[in-house]
Design an enzyme around this catalytic site. Structure first.
Site, PDB file in Angstrom:
ATOM      1  N   ASP A 131      23.695  31.599  23.926  1.00  0.00           N
ATOM      2  CA  ASP A 131      22.789  30.461  23.894  1.00  0.00           C
ATOM      3  C   ASP A 131      23.123  29.578  22.691  1.00  0.00           C
ATOM      4  O   ASP A 131      24.153  29.742  22.055  1.00  0.00           O
ATOM      5  CB  ASP A 131      21.341  30.948  23.821  1.00  0.00           C
ATOM      6  CG  ASP A 131      21.062  31.724  22.544  1.00  0.00           C
ATOM      7  OD1 ASP A 131      21.976  32.416  22.054  1.00  0.00           O
ATOM      8  OD2 ASP A 131      19.933  31.635  22.022  1.00  0.00           O
TER       9      ASP A 131
ATOM     10  N   HIS B 215      29.163  35.933  28.992  1.00  0.00           N
ATOM     11  CA  HIS B 215      27.957  35.118  29.153  1.00  0.00           C
ATOM     12  C   HIS B 215      27.879  34.119  28.007  1.00  0.00           C
ATOM     13  O   HIS B 215      27.661  34.479  26.857  1.00  0.00           O
ATOM     14  CB  HIS B 215      26.721  36.018  29.138  1.00  0.00           C
ATOM     15  CG  HIS B 215      25.440  35.267  29.320  1.00  0.00           C
ATOM     16  ND1 HIS B 215      24.965  34.887  30.550  1.00  0.00           N
ATOM     17  CD2 HIS B 215      24.534  34.810  28.424  1.00  0.00           C
ATOM     18  CE1 HIS B 215      23.827  34.239  30.416  1.00  0.00           C
ATOM     19  NE2 HIS B 215      23.545  34.169  29.127  1.00  0.00           N
TER      20      HIS B 215
ATOM     21  N   ASP C 161      32.466  42.092  34.299  1.00  0.00           N
ATOM     22  CA  ASP C 161      33.001  40.868  33.682  1.00  0.00           C
ATOM     23  C   ASP C 161      32.543  39.666  34.498  1.00  0.00           C
ATOM     24  O   ASP C 161      33.309  39.061  35.233  1.00  0.00           O
ATOM     25  CB  ASP C 161      34.529  40.933  33.604  1.00  0.00           C
ATOM     26  CG  ASP C 161      35.115  39.711  32.907  1.00  0.00           C
ATOM     27  OD1 ASP C 161      34.405  39.110  32.077  1.00  0.00           O
ATOM     28  OD2 ASP C 161      36.272  39.355  33.196  1.00  0.00           O
TER      29      ASP C 161
ATOM     30  N   GLU D  91      27.861  39.609  27.243  1.00  0.00           N
ATOM     31  CA  GLU D  91      27.645  38.503  26.322  1.00  0.00           C
ATOM     32  C   GLU D  91      28.606  38.615  25.153  1.00  0.00           C
ATOM     33  O   GLU D  91      29.179  39.671  24.882  1.00  0.00           O
ATOM     34  CB  GLU D  91      26.199  38.492  25.817  1.00  0.00           C
ATOM     35  CG  GLU D  91      25.839  37.195  25.104  1.00  0.00           C
ATOM     36  CD  GLU D  91      24.367  37.077  24.781  1.00  0.00           C
ATOM     37  OE1 GLU D  91      23.927  35.973  24.418  1.00  0.00           O
ATOM     38  OE2 GLU D  91      23.658  38.081  24.897  1.00  0.00           O
TER      39      GLU D  91
END
Length: 775
Positions: free
Chosen positions: A358, A690, A742, A751
């Site tokens: 993020d 991610h 993956d 992540e």
């Protein structure tokens, strides 16, 4: 040690649709013996009734279609229908799809929830190549919760150069399906370090085989046999769920590329045997931090393929970190605390590194990440086997190179200066402490460039743990910057002292664990930690090492962590940092009377890890409590390898260097999945981590993570993580080593984070320092 889920967020956001039919989906029906069709008008016999479609929808040749203009971006065209889902029911989705004319790209197929569940994917995104001939595909999935209006969506995937028509037909969604067992492609049964081995180091492999007798093996180079031997049966490995043999070809000193190991008809991925094997990774593993910088334009000249505009500097649509307010007193997360809190005005908190997938920036993972990076530099000053210039000025990819300061310190400074900005100014409530994090108020979708993030940013209330992270790394940084920038060194030390005193005044200002009933934890991870005693110990240790003052010595020696075993089977993490203080006290020159005791504790911990490794057929020194691989297990493995490295520095015993190198094998392919977890390193390497910035799996114009980026790794808690990918693939659990995918949607296993990447950098440097394996 307790391991908690870091966070949960959507893999993508649903575009707003033009409603072409009225009526809401019915409540979830009771389970029935006969399959019940959930899709209304799946053959489009009634036109577009029941469907939401955009743009320019129509029925063409009996199919539901949308006309996609040239230059349309991802998610800009779709056909959608709401459907009710039951938890525990297995559904089969089937559809026929085509494009007119033929065009490059895919149609994205997904079944997902709405914003109340963070757009959780019940059927993780599937990508179907667009072809002019209709192609039928089918998938099964099992929701983990009831949901009255999930969205079945067929969606534009990438920006298209030319206009085209996207059509679907014969759409069916029925319950009562048989789950399709997930069978990962693990490749050949012979598992090796896919990067390779050092000439004088250990060379071992693992073979998946149920044979109860030794099997002949051959080591080949470019197809020519160079050594033969026999495997050693090791039986069932419960962490991998398979029976295995091991192979030891350490006696081989031949160097070069193109090696493979063959057992029967199974032949490993290729690998090399060279002394310079890990030199590139020393640099690559730290380039990640430059490309993850916030508040600065990333130069394509410095990091080719990763250039982008500065993120979060207030350029529309980005609201930026230049003037960030504190949370509103009425925000849901504030209800978790006993006392109200607010702050005055706004603060400039630009800079730093984005933490993970993020765009948040968090004090707690910042601390262990910067601390590990500073330990990597400090080792060049204290360890006899290290070239002091290996991480010096001009060695890394940073814009500050050439300024006379070691590049690794330049990179760490970028984050440290941000941490200083997070310290609460004098005159405000909790002055001297640090805000826990700065983050978006709600989750954003993938992919999303930082400069395009439209969300409002807020500062979260201060925390004791975040404050102590600043105290520790600012104190550590002060002594390391003293030879290069005395004023900055003094600023760091003052901030460290202030933070430590503020934490002592507020020792229990802790982040409560998430409570979904009160706060769904939108926009950022909590990083809650109920016990700050290890942070107090770490901070006191670094302040003592920098100042030599008796007060800090008294605090650290009085801590229960000073006498407690800090080198557990689980390894270190952002929630358990006492070992960082102990490693520094053991290796950095100081006058502590108990220093030899601390050094002995490091060696005992390393011996314990070697004993664990001896019982692991895949050669890694990780056997966590209860056998459950933690969220971010690769980070745990890397932190354990650091202990083996420091033990080697202290004693010079080759056993520790060999154990370190063999432990690396697991990360680079010698594991149950035959998967290298580091981008760009190995024949089959992770690449779809991610991340909003590195989202090539979703958008080909977006890059994969930079070479040298490590994935979180196997996570045996996936069944409770809410991960849309793993919950669908492992509905009944998985052997711990195999709980990994993956896929960019699997945030619980795949992540990337700064606090896993920092030990990856340390480990890469130690491996490069070993030369041929026996320095």
């Amino acid at each position: 040690m307790t391991h908690r889920a870091r966070r949960s967020w959507p893999a993508l956001l649903c575009s707003t649709a033009v409603v072409l039919a009225t009526g809401l989906a019915a409540p979830p029906p009771a389970a029935a013996e006969e399959p019940v069709e959930q899709i209304r008008n799946g053959g489009f016999d009634d036109g577009l009734a029941g469907w939401n479609a955009y743009p320019n929808p129509a029925v063409v040749d009996g199919r539901g279609c949308v006309e996609v203009p040239a230059g349309s971006g991802p998610y800009s065209a779709a056909l959608q229908q709401p459907v009710p889902l039951l938890a525990g029911e297995t559904y089969r989705l089937e559809a026929s799809m085509l494009s007119v004319p033929a065009t490059q790209g895919n149609v994205r197929v997904v079944v997902q929830a709405g914003p109340d569940l963070n757009y959780r994917e019940f059927l993780p995104t599937k990508k179907v190549p667009l072809t002019p001939e209709p192609q039928t595909h089918a998938w099964t999935f099992t929701p983990d919760t009831d949901y009255a209006e999930a969205q079945v969506t067929f969606q534009q995937d990438i920006t298209n150069a030319e206009a085209y028509r996207l059509c679907v037909d014969d759409v069916s969604l029925t319950g009562g399906a048989e789950p399709e067992p997930y069978e990962p492609d693990t490749g050949p049964a012979v598992r090796v370090n896919q990067v390779g081995y050092l000439p004088e180091g250990p060379k071992r492999a693992t073979v998946v085989s149920a044979e109860d007798r030794p099997q002949p093996w051959e080591l080949r180079q470019d197809g020519v046999v160079v050594r033969r031997g026999s495997t050693a049966p090791a039986g069932l490995d419960p962490s991998a769920g398979v029976e295995v043999h091991t192979v030891d070809f350490s006696a081989v000193r031949r160097t070069g590329d193109g090696f493979t190991l063959r057992v029967g008809e199974e032949e490993s991925h290729p690998f090399s045997i060279r002394a310079d094997l890990w030199d590139p990774l020393r640099v690559d593993a730290k380039t990640f931090f430059y490309t993850n910088r916030s508040g600065i334009e990333i130069s394509d000249a410095i990091a080719p393929g990763y250039g982008r505009a500065a993120g979060h500097v207030g350029v529309a649509p980005n609201q930026g970190d230049t003037a960030v307010p504190c949370q509103d007193p009425g925000d849901p997360s504030q209800l978790l605390y006993d006392e109200p809190w607010t702050c005055e005005g706004t603060r400039d908190v630009t800079g730093g590194w984005y933490d993970a997938g993020d765009h948040g920036k968090y004090m707690v993972p910042a601390g262990i990440s910067v601390g590990t990076m500073l330990m990597e530099h400090e080792r060049t000053l204290t360890a006899d086997v290290v070239d002091e210039d290996a991480l010096g000025d001009g060695t890394l990819r940073v814009p500050e190179t050439g300024n006379g300061v070691p590049d690794i310190l330049d990179e760490a400074r970028w984050k440290l200066e941000w941490m200083l900005k997070m310290q609460v100014p004098q005159g405000q409530q909790y002055a001297g402490m640090t805000n826990h994090k700065v983050a978006d108020v709600d989750w954003t979708g993938l992919p999303l460039d930082p400069a395009a993030d439209p969300q409002r940013r807020v500062l979260y209330r201060p925390s004791t743990t975040g404050t102590l992270n600043l105290a520790a790394v600012a104190a550590q940084g002060s002594r390391l910057w003293a030879p290069y920038d005395e004023a900055f060194a003094e600023e760091l030390l003052e901030a460290a002292r202030t933070a430590y005193a503020a934490a002592q005044a507020h020792p229990d200002l802790l982040v409560p664990p998430p409570d979904a009933a009160v706060d769904p934890n939108p926009g950022s991870g909590p990083y809650d930690d109920a016990d700050p005693s290890d942070e107090f110990y770490w901070a006191a240790a670094q302040l003592y090492l920098t100042t030599g003052e008796r007060g800090y010595e008294t605090d650290l020696t009085a801590s229960p962590h000073h006498r407690r075993d800090s080198f557990t089977a689980d390894g270190a993490s952002w929630g358990e940092v006492a070992s960082l203080g102990k490693l520094s006290l053991a290796t950095v020159p100081n006058e502590l009377r108990s220093r030899r005791t601390l050094q002995a504790s490091v060696l005992r911990g390393a011996d314990r890890y070697l004993a664990i490794q001896d019982g692991e057929p895949f050669g890694h020194p990780y056997a966590p409590t209860g056998g459950n691989y933690a969220w971010g297990s690769n980070g745990q493995v890397l932190n354990i390898l650091m202990v083996l490295g420091y033990a080697y520095d202290l004693r010079g015993d080759q056993r520790y260097a060999d154990g370190f190198l063999e432990g690396m094998d697991y990360l680079f392919g010698r594991n149950a999945l035959n998967q290298s977890y580091v981008t760009g390193y190995g024949e089959v390497a992770s690449k779809n981590m991610h991340s909003r910035m590195y989202a090539n799996q979703l958008d080909p114009s977006s890059p994969n993570p930079p070479p040298g980026t490590v994935a979180g790794g196997a996570n045996a808690t996936t069944s409770t993580s809410g991960d849309p990918v793993t919950s669908a693939l492992f509905p009944e659990g998985c052997a711990p080593q195999t709980c990994y995918v993956d896929d960019i949607g699997s945030y619980s296993t795949n992540e990337l984070t700064i606090n896993w990447q920092a030990p990856m950098g340390w480990v890469a440097s130690f491996a490069a320092d070993l030369g041929d394996g026996r320095p």
